[in-house]
Each structure stands twice: as structure tokens, then as C-alpha cells.
Enzyme design. Sequence first.
Site, PDB file in Angstrom:
ATOM      1  N   SER A  11       9.482  40.050  -3.179  1.00 54.40           N
ATOM      2  CA  SER A  11       9.890  38.647  -3.258  1.00 54.40           C
ATOM      3  C   SER A  11      11.365  38.558  -3.625  1.00 54.40           C
ATOM      4  CB  SER A  11       9.003  37.903  -4.262  1.00 54.40           C
ATOM      5  OG  SER A  11       9.271  36.513  -4.262  1.00 54.40           O
ATOM      6  N   LEU A  12      11.688  38.028  -4.798  1.00 55.05           N
ATOM      7  CA  LEU A  12      13.074  37.946  -5.247  1.00 55.05           C
ATOM      8  C   LEU A  12      13.776  39.300  -5.157  1.00 55.05           C
ATOM      9  CD1 LEU A  12      15.441  36.544  -6.826  1.00 55.05           C
ATOM     10  CD2 LEU A  12      14.328  37.421  -8.878  1.00 55.05           C
ATOM     11  N   GLN A  51      10.892  33.898   4.144  1.00 56.22           N
ATOM     12  CA  GLN A  51      10.198  34.515   3.016  1.00 56.22           C
ATOM     13  C   GLN A  51       9.789  33.513   1.960  1.00 56.22           C
ATOM     14  OE1 GLN A  51      11.691  35.593  -0.497  1.00 56.22           O
ATOM     15  NE2 GLN A  51      11.566  37.818  -0.276  1.00 56.22           N
ATOM     16  N   ARG A  77      18.059  29.236  -4.623  1.00 57.63           N
ATOM     17  CA  ARG A  77      16.695  29.489  -4.133  1.00 57.63           C
ATOM     18  C   ARG A  77      15.665  29.034  -5.156  1.00 57.63           C
ATOM     19  NH1 ARG A  77      13.035  33.976  -4.838  1.00 57.63           N
ATOM     20  NH2 ARG A  77      11.806  34.496  -2.968  1.00 57.63           N
ATOM     21  N   GLN A 117      10.207  38.356  -9.727  1.00 62.54           N
ATOM     22  CA  GLN A 117       9.761  37.490 -10.816  1.00 62.54           C
ATOM     23  C   GLN A 117       8.405  37.959 -11.340  1.00 62.54           C
ATOM     24  OE1 GLN A 117      10.475  33.499  -9.676  1.00 62.54           O
ATOM     25  NE2 GLN A 117       9.660  32.570 -11.532  1.00 62.54           N
ATOM     26  N   HIS A 151       5.634  30.981  -2.084  1.00 61.39           N
ATOM     27  CA  HIS A 151       5.330  31.708  -0.846  1.00 61.39           C
ATOM     28  C   HIS A 151       4.229  31.057   0.000  1.00 61.39           C
ATOM     29  CE1 HIS A 151       8.122  34.913  -1.640  1.00 61.39           C
ATOM     30  NE2 HIS A 151       7.631  35.055  -2.857  1.00 61.39           N
TER      31      HIS A 151
END
Length: 318
Positions: free
Chosen positions: A96-97, A254, A121, A16, A205
Site C-alpha cells: 500500500s503506502l 491503487q 494522498r 500503514q 482500497h
Amino acid sequence: MDMNAVNAFAMLFPGQGSQSVGMLKVYTDHPLVRATIDEASDALGENLGDLIDNGPDDTLNLTTNTQPVMLATDIGVWRAWRGAGGPEPAVVAGHSLGEYAALVAAGALAFADAVRLVRFRAEVMQEAVPTGVGAMAAVIGGDDEGVIAACAEAAQGEVCEAVNFNAPGQLVIAGHRGAVERAMATVKAHGAKRAVLLPVSAPFHSSLLKPAAARLETRLASVEFSMPAIPVLHNVDVAEHGSAAAIREALAAQAASAVRWSDTIRTIRGRGITTLIECGPGKVLTNLMRKIDATMTALATSDDIDIDAALTAVKAPA
């Protein structure tokens, strides 16, 4: 010299923040890319292609849209790479993603399952913290220890944490809005140059996302995972995981844990790999990679010209 020899390289998938309206314009007529977007659209029952091509920005940038769109574009470019004769990397990772795209590329997770999973998510991450309660800020300059110390001082009973270790002198902090704003005012005393509030809808996060991580853990239990055919380094611990259960655990954690991107690049370098290729739209990770270790070759695949250059770089010289 073997003309079929390939230099070892790592493939890295953006997350993202790399999205933009029209980001696949250079791939408009690429059948593998368009087929990938269509497959993702079918999985969600929505026209992701129209959103990617035409926006508007506000709709594309909604977390619930950005996450499946970025997964689809990452995998579309991955398939374009493979279709152009691009070899398999020695290791993959995602920011991340992007970790979900890495798992799809490694054969550990079916693409359609991944699309639906990242939509879920996004929803649970967005719902975990009421709008306005949390915040994120980019901290420019200074070192990791100084930013961590500033967060600890600013917390005052609230949550304020370093959540993205993106590159030396480029970190992101997140937590309760008041605590983040206090940290923004004090990071200069710890060696940072400045801090900028980010236009995001949740403190991603951070430990405030633990409710989202718990809901994600439950959902992950019903998703099938296979052993990766390519080593995958996970954000939460910069390690490979050799079972479906361990992969599920890493993905759930995560959501509420820091992205250790600098450590990921250093770990790849420690394996003797010196060529890094960003697989997806834009060049956010390419720029970060050059800041982490300027001795490594960082390449993008954001258009056909970039793919050709990356192919040349990984093919051993005659």
C-alpha cells in the site's frame, strides 16, 4: 568464490499499520536516519521526529500523519541499509503506502516530492468517505474465494470487497459499514474462522475510494517521475511499469483497488528470488512473508542487529 558476489534478494517496504511511538529508538543516533526524518519534516514544515519519538499515539495514528511518517521511516532505514554497505535488491515492492517508498528507493520519485504526495494522498483518502459510513475488517482463516463470495452475498446493493490479500487465511475486507458487518457475520459459513472490525477511519482500497483516486490522479500529473533503476512491482497488478504515465496510473488506481500482496510474493518467488528483506520499522511484512511461502527466507531491518543479519544473508558464501 567472488567475495563481492551478492545473492539476489527483494526489498519490501511496509505501510500503514507498522507505525508505533518510539519506532526509531534504536536509530536515535544514526545520522542517515535522522537526516531523512529532518528532510521529511522540512518538506511538510512539521516536526515529524518529535511525533515519531514522543507521539502521542492518537496523533501518530491519524492517517494524514501516519502516511508521511511511515514513508520517512522506510526511507530512513533504506538509507541506513545502503550506508552499511547493503547492496541494491533485484526487485522492490511496498505494501500500500509502502509502494511510494519502493519508488523512492528505486530512484523513480524524489523523496521530498513523495513526502508531500503521500500527505495529499492521506487527505483525499480520508475525505472520500464521511466518517462512520465505511468500515474495514480483518478476516482470519478460510480462502480467498470464500471471502470474496461472502462479500458478494453481504453487499446487497452496497460496497463490500476484499481489499488486502495479505497472506493465505489473512484478508481484509472493506466497504459500507452495514455491508462489512453483514459479511463479518457470514464469512464463517464460507470457511473463515473469525472476522474483526479494524479501528480505521475509512474503507481504504475499496471502490468507495474512487473519488480519492481521481483527485490523486490529478495531483500525480504534476509530480515528476523517472524510470526506476530497480524493478518495482505495483500493488494493483503485480507488474512493472516502464513509463512515468503508467506509474502514475498504477498509483492512482491503487487508492481504490485491492493490495495483491500474496501474489506479489509469489511473483518474486517465480523470478527465482528466495530472500526477502523488510525495510522499515517492525516486522509485519516479515511475518506475512513466512505465511505466504515458508520456503523463502524473510528478514527484517528494524534495528542494526537485523541489518547485520540481513547483510550476512545476502552476501555469497566464500
